[in-house]
Design a protein around this motif. Structure first.
Motif, PDB file in Angstrom:
ATOM      1  N   THR A 272       0.827  -1.214   0.000  1.00 23.31           N
ATOM      2  CA  THR A 272       0.000   0.000   0.000  1.00 23.31           C
ATOM      3  C   THR A 272       0.859   1.261   0.000  1.00 23.31           C
ATOM      4  N   MET A 273       1.840   1.276  -0.864  1.00 23.98           N
ATOM      5  CA  MET A 273       2.663   2.472  -1.020  1.00 23.98           C
ATOM      6  C   MET A 273       1.889   3.524  -1.821  1.00 23.98           C
ATOM      7  N   THR A 274       1.972   4.760  -1.377  1.00 27.70           N
ATOM      8  CA  THR A 274       1.160   5.817  -1.975  1.00 27.70           C
ATOM      9  C   THR A 274       1.954   6.846  -2.763  1.00 27.70           C
ATOM     10  N   TYR A 275       3.297   6.780  -2.662  1.00 31.56           N
ATOM     11  CA  TYR A 275       4.130   7.705  -3.434  1.00 31.56           C
ATOM     12  C   TYR A 275       5.528   7.098  -3.566  1.00 31.56           C
ATOM     13  N   PRO A 276       6.264   7.456  -4.627  1.00 30.53           N
ATOM     14  CA  PRO A 276       7.510   6.752  -4.937  1.00 30.53           C
ATOM     15  C   PRO A 276       8.626   6.918  -3.914  1.00 30.53           C
ATOM     16  N   GLU A 277       8.763   8.088  -3.295  1.00 31.54           N
ATOM     17  CA  GLU A 277       9.914   8.335  -2.426  1.00 31.54           C
ATOM     18  C   GLU A 277       9.957   7.371  -1.238  1.00 31.54           C
ATOM     19  N   GLU A 278       8.799   7.065  -0.670  1.00 31.03           N
ATOM     20  CA  GLU A 278       8.797   6.106   0.435  1.00 31.03           C
ATOM     21  C   GLU A 278       9.231   4.733  -0.053  1.00 31.03           C
ATOM     22  N   ALA A 279       8.796   4.366  -1.241  1.00 31.76           N
ATOM     23  CA  ALA A 279       9.192   3.079  -1.818  1.00 31.76           C
ATOM     24  C   ALA A 279      10.694   3.024  -2.067  1.00 31.76           C
ATOM     25  N   ILE A 280      11.268   4.143  -2.485  1.00 35.28           N
ATOM     26  CA  ILE A 280      12.721   4.191  -2.684  1.00 35.28           C
ATOM     27  C   ILE A 280      13.438   3.963  -1.364  1.00 35.28           C
ATOM     28  N   GLY A 281      12.988   4.633  -0.313  1.00 39.38           N
ATOM     29  CA  GLY A 281      13.623   4.476   0.987  1.00 39.38           C
ATOM     30  C   GLY A 281      13.561   3.050   1.491  1.00 39.38           C
ATOM     31  N   ILE A 282      12.413   2.408   1.346  1.00 40.82           N
ATOM     32  CA  ILE A 282      12.264   1.015   1.787  1.00 40.82           C
ATOM     33  C   ILE A 282      13.169   0.103   0.969  1.00 40.82           C
ATOM     34  N   THR A 283      13.226   0.329  -0.326  1.00 40.92           N
ATOM     35  CA  THR A 283      14.082  -0.484  -1.192  1.00 40.92           C
ATOM     36  C   THR A 283      15.542  -0.379  -0.756  1.00 40.92           C
ATOM     37  N   ARG A 284      15.989   0.824  -0.478  1.00 39.17           N
ATOM     38  CA  ARG A 284      17.373   1.007  -0.043  1.00 39.17           C
ATOM     39  C   ARG A 284      17.627   0.378   1.320  1.00 39.17           C
ATOM     40  N   ALA A 285      16.650   0.473   2.220  1.00 39.16           N
ATOM     41  CA  ALA A 285      16.809  -0.135   3.548  1.00 39.16           C
ATOM     42  C   ALA A 285      16.909  -1.650   3.446  1.00 39.16           C
ATOM     43  N   ALA A 286      16.109  -2.254   2.574  1.00 37.02           N
ATOM     44  CA  ALA A 286      16.172  -3.707   2.387  1.00 37.02           C
ATOM     45  C   ALA A 286      17.495  -4.110   1.739  1.00 37.02           C
ATOM     46  N   SER A 287      17.948  -3.311   0.791  1.00 40.92           N
ATOM     47  CA  SER A 287      19.212  -3.622   0.123  1.00 40.92           C
ATOM     48  C   SER A 287      20.374  -3.588   1.107  1.00 40.92           C
ATOM     49  N   LYS A 288      20.302  -2.723   2.101  1.00 42.76           N
ATOM     50  CA  LYS A 288      21.378  -2.628   3.099  1.00 42.76           C
ATOM     51  C   LYS A 288      21.584  -3.940   3.852  1.00 42.76           C
ATOM     52  N   VAL A 289      20.491  -4.684   4.055  1.00 42.77           N
ATOM     53  CA  VAL A 289      20.598  -5.953   4.775  1.00 42.77           C
ATOM     54  C   VAL A 289      20.485  -7.134   3.821  1.00 42.77           C
ATOM     55  N   GLN A 290      20.621  -6.864   2.542  1.00 44.98           N
ATOM     56  CA  GLN A 290      20.665  -7.897   1.500  1.00 44.98           C
ATOM     57  C   GLN A 290      19.425  -8.780   1.501  1.00 44.98           C
ATOM     58  N   MET A 291      18.268  -8.115   1.631  1.00 44.22           N
ATOM     59  CA  MET A 291      17.006  -8.834   1.523  1.00 44.22           C
ATOM     60  C   MET A 291      16.281  -8.416   0.244  1.00 44.22           C
ATOM     61  N   PRO A 292      15.726  -9.369  -0.500  1.00 48.72           N
ATOM     62  CA  PRO A 292      14.912  -8.994  -1.654  1.00 48.72           C
ATOM     63  C   PRO A 292      13.726  -8.150  -1.202  1.00 48.72           C
ATOM     64  N   VAL A 293      13.275  -7.252  -2.067  1.00 45.65           N
ATOM     65  CA  VAL A 293      12.170  -6.374  -1.705  1.00 45.65           C
ATOM     66  C   VAL A 293      11.184  -6.293  -2.860  1.00 45.65           C
ATOM     67  N   VAL A 294       9.915  -6.259  -2.513  1.00 52.85           N
ATOM     68  CA  VAL A 294       8.823  -6.079  -3.474  1.00 52.85           C
ATOM     69  C   VAL A 294       8.081  -4.805  -3.084  1.00 52.85           C
ATOM     70  N   ILE A 295       7.750  -4.000  -4.076  1.00 54.37           N
ATOM     71  CA  ILE A 295       7.012  -2.762  -3.857  1.00 54.37           C
ATOM     72  C   ILE A 295       5.607  -2.911  -4.421  1.00 54.37           C
ATOM     73  N   SER A 296       4.608  -2.673  -3.570  1.00 52.51           N
ATOM     74  CA  SER A 296       3.212  -2.747  -4.005  1.00 52.51           C
ATOM     75  C   SER A 296       2.569  -1.378  -3.845  1.00 52.51           C
ATOM     76  N   PHE A 297       2.189  -0.787  -4.969  1.00 50.83           N
ATOM     77  CA  PHE A 297       1.526   0.511  -4.952  1.00 50.83           C
ATOM     78  C   PHE A 297       0.019   0.329  -4.883  1.00 50.83           C
ATOM     79  N   THR A 298      -0.656   1.260  -4.242  1.00 53.25           N
ATOM     80  CA  THR A 298      -2.111   1.324  -4.325  1.00 53.25           C
ATOM     81  C   THR A 298      -2.483   2.458  -5.271  1.00 53.25           C
ATOM     82  N   VAL A 299      -3.675   2.338  -5.871  1.00 51.81           N
ATOM     83  CA  VAL A 299      -4.111   3.349  -6.834  1.00 51.81           C
ATOM     84  C   VAL A 299      -5.550   3.763  -6.541  1.00 51.81           C
ATOM     85  N   GLU A 300      -5.897   4.937  -7.050  1.00 53.33           N
ATOM     86  CA  GLU A 300      -7.266   5.428  -6.951  1.00 53.33           C
ATOM     87  C   GLU A 300      -8.077   4.920  -8.142  1.00 53.33           C
ATOM     88  N   THR A 301      -9.311   5.371  -8.259  1.00 52.65           N
ATOM     89  CA  THR A 301     -10.196   4.870  -9.316  1.00 52.65           C
ATOM     90  C   THR A 301      -9.712   5.263 -10.706  1.00 52.65           C
TER      91      THR A 301
END
Length: 317
Positions: free
Chosen positions: A166-195
Motif C-alpha cells: 500500500t505504497m502511496t508515493y515513490p519516495e517512500e518506496a525508494i527508501g524502503i528499497t534502499r533499507a532492504a538492500s542494506k541488509v541484503q534482503m529482496p524487496v517487493v514494492i506494491s503501490f495502491t491506486v485510486e479509481t
C-alpha cells in the motif's frame, strides 16, 4: 533460516496465491478489535496467535489443494515506529513482535511447503502515513531511516523477502528499497491506486515504477498493485508497453468502491468472489507475467479460492 531468500520461486512462471484481507477478516468477520488496523497486536492477545495461525493455514490448504505456491505476508503492516507507539510498543517490543510474526508463518510453511507448493514468507512493511491519503510526505532518505528498524528485525529471521504494501508515493518506496538492500534482503514494492489508476499523490503507475527503478538501479524484485479493485487499474496496465512486465502481482480489493467511500463505510463490502476470480483470469490471459494473485480489503478465503479455480494449473490439466 530463510528457505528462498536467495532464489525467490515466484520469479518463475509458476502461479502463487496470497492470503486475503487479513485485517478486514479479523475485524469484521471474527470480531477482533484492531485499532489502526494493527493486526500485529493479536500476537500479544489471548487466542490472537491461534486465530492468526488458523487464518494462514486456510491459505496453505488452498495452495496444496490447487497446486499453487503461496506468499504469506506477516501481520506487521502497522508494526513500525509511529503506528507501534500508538499501541504502546517501544522499539524493543516492536522488533520482538516483528520477529515473532515471521516465526508464526514458519509453522504454516513447515506444514505446507513442497516442491509443487513453495510457501514463501514475506516481512510486510506498511506506509508510515495513511494507506489511502498520503500526508507528511518523506523524502527517500527519511523513509529509509524510518523503515530501517523494522526491516532490520526481519534480517535474521526466516523471512524470504520484504514487501512494502500500500505504497502511496515513490519516495517512500525508494527508501524502503534502499533499507532492504542494506541488509541484503529482496524487496517487493506494491503501490495502491485510486479509481483513475494513479497513485494517491497523482503519479501514474508507469512513472512511479520508473522513478523507483531509476533511483535504486531496479533493485525491487518486482512490483505489485494492492488495495484497489481491477476496474480501477486494468486500463492503466493493459496494452501499455514493456514496463508493465515489472508488475508481477495483484492483491485486489473485493469492493468496487473508491478509497474515500471505503473509509466512510460502516459495514464490510465483500463484493462478488466469482466475479473477482473471473477478472483475475482475464488479467492473466492478457498479462501472463502476472503470477502472484491475491486479495486485500474485503477479501477472504472465498475470493482466493475463486482465483484458484480460474487460474490453477491443476484444474487446467
Amino acid at each position: 533460516m530463510a528457505y528462498y531468500r536467495h532464489q525467490l520461486p515466484q520469479l518463475s512462471d509458476s502461479i502463487f496465491i496470497t492470503d486475503g484481507g487479513l485485517e478486514t477478516v479479523m475485524l469484521f468477520q471474527q470480531g477482533w478489535d484492531l485499532p489502526d488496523f494493527a493486526a500485529f497486536t493479536l500476537m500479544d492477545r489471548p487466542l490472537g496467535t491461534e486465530a492468526l495461525h488458523n487464518y494462514f493455514n486456510t491459505y496453505g490448504t488452498l495452495a496444496k489443494t490447487y497446486g499453487m505456491g503461496l506468499v504469506l505476508e506477516s501481520p506487521t503492516w502497522r508494526a513500525s515506529a509511529d503506528w507501534g507507539s500508538r499501541q504502546g510498543y517501544d522499539a524493543a517490543r516492536l522488533a520482538d513482535v516483528n520477529r515473532r510474526a515471521i516465526a508464526l508463518l514458519q509453522l504454516t510453511q513447515t506444514t505446507y511447503d513442497s516442491p509443487h507448493t513453495p510457501i514463501v514468507i514475506s516481512g510486510c512493511i506498511g506506509p508510515r502515513g495513511d494507506g489511502y491519503s498520503p500526508n507528511d510526505l518523506m523524502d527517500a532518505e527519511t523513509a529509509e531511516q524510518y523503515h530501517q528498524a523494522q526491516i532490520n528485525a526481519f534480517q535474521n529471521t526466516a523471512a524470504d523477502l520484504v514487501s512494502a504494501i500500500t505504497m502511496t508515493y515513490p519516495e517512500e518506496a525508494i527508501g524502503i528499497t534502499r533499507a532492504a538492500s542494506k541488509v541484503q534482503m529482496p524487496v517487493v514494492i506494491s503501490f495502491t491506486v485510486e479509481t483513475d489508476g494513479k497513485l494517491p499523490n497523482g503519479t501514474s503507475l508507469k512513472e512511479a515504477i520508473r522513478i523507483v527503478d531509476t533511483a535504486t538501479d531496479s533493485a525491487p524484485a518486482y512490483y505489485m498493485i494492492n488495495c484497489a479493485h481491477p476496474i480501477h487499474f486494468d486500463r492503466a496496465i493493459l496494452n501499455q508497453g514493456p514496463w508493465v512486465e515489472r508488475i508481477r502481482g495483484i492483491r485486489a480489493n473485493a469492493s468496487m468502491m473508491s478509497h474515500a467511500e471505503l473509509d466512510e463505510a460502516e459495514t464490510l463490502d465483500d463484493g462478488n468472489p466469482q466475479d473477482l476470480g473471473e477478472r483475475f483470469y482475464l488479467l492473466r490471459r492478457q498479462l501472463p507475467h502476472l503470477n502472484v494473485l491475491g486479495g486485500c480489503c474485503g477479501t477472504d478465503h472465498r475470493h482466493i479460492e475463486a482465483i484458484c479455480k480460474t487460474c490453477s494449473p491443476v484444474l487446467a490439466e
